[in-house]
Scaffold this motif. Structure first.
Motif, short mmCIF file in Angstrom:
data_model
loop_
_atom_site.label_atom_id
_atom_site.label_comp_id
_atom_site.label_asym_id
_atom_site.label_seq_id
_atom_site.Cartn_x
_atom_site.Cartn_y
_atom_site.Cartn_z
N SER A 1 -5.43 -7.78 58.70
CA SER A 1 -4.93 -7.43 60.03
C SER A 1 -4.96 -8.59 61.01
N ASP A 2 -5.79 -9.59 60.74
CA ASP A 2 -5.95 -10.71 61.68
C ASP A 2 -5.12 -11.95 61.32
N ALA B 1 -5.94 -1.39 54.80
CA ALA B 1 -5.20 -1.30 56.05
C ALA B 1 -4.58 -2.65 56.41
N GLY B 2 -3.40 -2.61 57.06
CA GLY B 2 -2.75 -3.82 57.53
C GLY B 2 -1.96 -4.56 56.48
N THR B 3 -1.65 -3.89 55.36
CA THR B 3 -0.89 -4.52 54.28
C THR B 3 0.41 -3.74 54.04
N HIS C 1 -8.16 4.95 53.52
CA HIS C 1 -8.02 3.62 54.12
C HIS C 1 -9.33 2.84 54.03
N SER D 1 -8.99 -11.50 57.67
CA SER D 1 -8.65 -10.16 57.21
C SER D 1 -7.15 -9.98 57.21
#
Length: 338
Positions: free
Chosen positions: A85-86, A151-153, A174, A83
């Motif tokens: 975020s990971d 999210a996380g981009t 989101h 992902s």
């Protein structure tokens, strides 16, 4: 002078230890017998898995190219779907050897994560996808939109900066993944999708009615996408960096998977250095003299991988644009092998 000798010897010994300590990734990969490559869990054109479990895509081909350079076998890759975020944590904690997951190279990402980007494999920029029924011609008409963002981009701060700089109201929706964004858009929970333009081409294919949606012409950011590695291994950094450069140089010199055997017979100095019939640049990296031959024979040059996966001949149908070679009006440019 006598007092200085032990100090110099100690420094030399320390430097030797440092070099050895910082050159372990290649050995780890070779001992394991495969490369572990972090990729997108599902983005058409870049990384996707078919019904038989086979991975393909532009980023997947880069992973295959690294494996080909090391093993002379592009199949020796373990793919790790990650992902947004990971992805950097997986690289930092050595769950993967290289991250090739359509990731934007930024100063903050290198400073915060202990990683370094090895180059730009795809010059991109953030755009917007909207229903054709809204009859928009420009992103400046998006005032009051509900915007789906992953999210996380880097896409969220980019679109917020754009909307606020142009005094437009917005609502952020989101979502955890590209598939979640697509589902939310199809369900009417948002009326705008925003991400890298290449990603929008891929996401449009998965919409319930792709032909009823359009990608606006506006590009609001610089998104240089490329592989990343840990910052503590210069040998590995150089290997991954030069795999990209080798593929670009091969295209520039007209060396492809179709004529690689003829290239091995060439008398042109640049081609001889590329294919390893002159000098030993591959051995300097810890590879073999024919490392580029392995890449091109098994995977192709840069242009071949681009056209096969995301180019005008693929289902995404993306023009080379900025990703043309510098000799063809683009900005893709590799240092020479010499």
């Amino acid at each position: 002078m006598r007092k200085m000798i032990p100090i110099v010897l100690a420094l030399a010994a320390g430097q030797g230890f440092s070099v050895a300590a910082q050159s372990q990734t290649l050995k780890t990969v070779q001992d394991r017998g495969s490369l572990i490559c972090g990729i997108n869990p599902g983005l058409d054109g870049f990384a996707s898995k078919d019904a038989d479990g086979k991975w393909s895509g532009f980023d997947v081909d880069f992973c295959r190219a690294v494996a080909a350079a090391i093993f002379d076998d592009p199949s020796k890759v373990q793919y790790a779907p990650l992902s947004a975020s990971d992805r950097f944590d997986a690289l930092k904690t050595k769950q993967i050897d290289v991250l090739a997951r359509n990731s934007t190279w930024t100063m903050g990402r290198e400073g915060d994560n202990g990683v370094v980007f090895t180059g730009v494999t795809y010059y991109d920029g953030q755009g917007f996808l909207v229903p054709k029924s809204r009859n928009f011609q420009s992103a400046l008409e998006l005032d009051g939109s509900q915007v789906c963002v992953q999210a996380g981009t880097t896409t969220e701060p980019n679109f917020i900066d754009f909307f606020e700089a142009n005094h437009m109201k917005y609502e952020t929706v989101h979502e955890a993944s590209a598939d979640d964004m697509i589902a939310a858009y199809d369900a009417g929970q948002c009326n705008v999708l925003t991400t890298d333009a290449s990603g929008l081409f891929a996401m449009r294919l998965k919409l319930a009615k792709p032909s009823e949606n359009m990608i606006l012409p506006d590009i609001i950011s610089k998104e240089p996408l490329g592989p990343a590695v840990r910052e503590d291994d210069m040998q590995w950094f150089n290997i991954v960096k030069w795999v990209n450069f080798a593929m670009l140089n091969a295209e520039e010199l007209g060396v492809s998977s179709k004529n690689i055997d003829e290239a091995l017979k060439s008398n042109l100095p640049e081609i001889k250095r590329l294919v390893g019939t002159e000098n030993a640049f591959g051995e300097q990296l810890g590879l073999t003299k024919d490392w580029v031959v392995r890449i091109v024979k098994h995977v192709g040059n840069y242009g071949e991988t681009f056209e096969r996966n995301v180019g005008t001949g693929s289902k995404l149908g993306i023009s080379r644009g900025l990703n043309r070679l510098w000799t063809k009006g683009g900005i893709q440019y590799a240092p020479p092998i010499r």
